[in-house]
Design an enzyme around this catalytic site. Structure first.
Site, PDB file in Angstrom:
ATOM      1  CG  ASP A 141      43.564 -13.410  52.356  1.00  0.00           C
ATOM      2  OD1 ASP A 141      43.109 -14.197  53.208  1.00  0.00           O
ATOM      3  OD2 ASP A 141      44.700 -13.500  51.851  1.00  0.00           O
ATOM      4  NE  ARG A 142      39.003  -5.073  55.295  1.00  0.00           N
ATOM      5  CZ  ARG A 142      39.047  -4.444  56.461  1.00  0.00           C
ATOM      6  NH1 ARG A 142      39.632  -5.002  57.486  1.00  0.00           N
ATOM      7  NH2 ARG A 142      38.516  -3.260  56.587  1.00  0.00           N
TER       8      ARG A 142
END
Ligand code: URA
Length: 328
Positions: A141-142
């Site tokens: 995920d970012r």
């Protein structure tokens, strides 16, 4: 060598008879494809000598020769297979095998090689110019930090991500609230999420020292650091598992993938895998130290604190200069 201002390049494979790799679908054979002819400055950049601009400076400074002739003209094109290129008298060659590297992904980067909205993405952090066809193996995920593998080897990537061969991935999570090892029992049994039952996870509460990567300031009261080892790779899986037991994740970090530890690489940097690490991947990965061990057994060390900095575009720890790299 030809001197031309043409921008076009002829693509060819260095492996006679090999099928053409397809980086988009990640179904490539192991040999990357390089253009047969390319501008000299591009060749030098891909070989890792310097950036494209830096390579131009080397050329104009008269430090680059092609087949023994000094090449100062920026339009010079070279034949990758036939021309002999030297910088300061040292031969330069393109890396012709598949490439494997690990990135210590910082927060704020999307796991993609291009983003139409031009947000920061992991492609900005790896040497894509030098290793064309490089792509990430899986995703983070970012806002997740930690170990993200990259390769040009589509077959290996497919193997590592295939559901039948799911490899172990170790995460450290800083979660909201106080929880004990006993509270993690539902995760160990296999917790039900919206998209189905999860396989049993290996998990435990970890100490502030072990959790340095997710809690660099220490584990504050009202939060807990846990380690979660899973083999599946569903979207937001670890966050959803911990939310399901009412402890939302504040920060998430991956410290181990397929048995490879995040070590000898600083945050935002990358390094090539060692031969041994590539062998581990090709063997389908190995369990992290915790896997199969009794609860409470010695955990794998969090190695993030032992990293060495190789710069934002770091290089292999043992052969990190141009001279060493190409002359052994
Ligand atoms: N699980 C998550 O929730 N996020 C990640 O980035 C990786 C695993």
């Amino acid at each position: 060598m030809t001197r031309t201002s043409e921008a076009g390049e002829t693509r060819t494979s260095h492996a006679a008879g090999a099928a053409a790799p397809n980086a988009d679908t990640h179904k490539s054979v192991s040999q990357p494809v390089y253009p047969h002819t390319m501008r000299l400055q591009r060749f030098l950049a891909r070989a890792g000598v310097a950036s494209r601009r830096g390579s131009e400076d080397l050329m104009t400074a008269g430090r680059v020769t092609v087949n023994g002739q000094v090449a100062t003209e920026l339009g010079t094109k070279v034949d990758v297979d036939r021309d002999h290129i030297e910088v300061d008298g040292m031969p330069v060659k393109l890396n012709q095998g598949a490439v494997y590297l690990m990135l210590y992904k910082p927060t704020g980067y999307l796991t993609t090689m291009s983003d139409p909205q031009e947000r920061p993405c992991v492609a900005d952090l790896v040497p894509r110019d030098r290793f064309p066809g490089l792509f990430p193996v899986g995703r983070l995920d970012r806002d997740t930090t930690g170990l993200l593998l990259f390769t040009t080897d589509g077959d290996l990537s497919q193997d590592l991500l295939h559901p039948s061969k799911h490899v172990y991935k170790t995460y450290q999570a800083l979660v909201d609230g106080h929880l004990t090892d006993r509270d993690l029992e539902p995760l160990r049994r296999g917790i039900e999420l919206d998209d189905g039952l999860c396989q049993p996870a290996i998990c435990r509460v970890i100490t502030a020292r072990e959790a340095e990567a997710v809690a660099p300031q220490g584990v504050k009261p009202g939060t807990t650091a846990v380690e979660v080892i899973i083999r599946e790779g569903r979207k937001n899986q670890v966050k959803r598992m911990l939310s399901k037991i009412h402890h939302p994740v504040i920060r998430l970090h991956r410290c181990n993938f397929a048995g490879l530890e995040l070590k000898d690489v600083a945050k935002g940097s990358w390094r090539e895998l060692t031969d041994r690490e590539v062998q581990i991947l090709k063997a389908g990965g190995i369990p992290p130290k915790q896997a199969g061990a009794k609860r409470g057994a010695a955990p794998a060390t969090n190695t993030a604190s032992r990293t060495r900095h190789h710069g934002s575009h770091g290089s292999a720890p043992k052969r990190n200069t141009y001279r060493e790299r190409y002359t052994g």
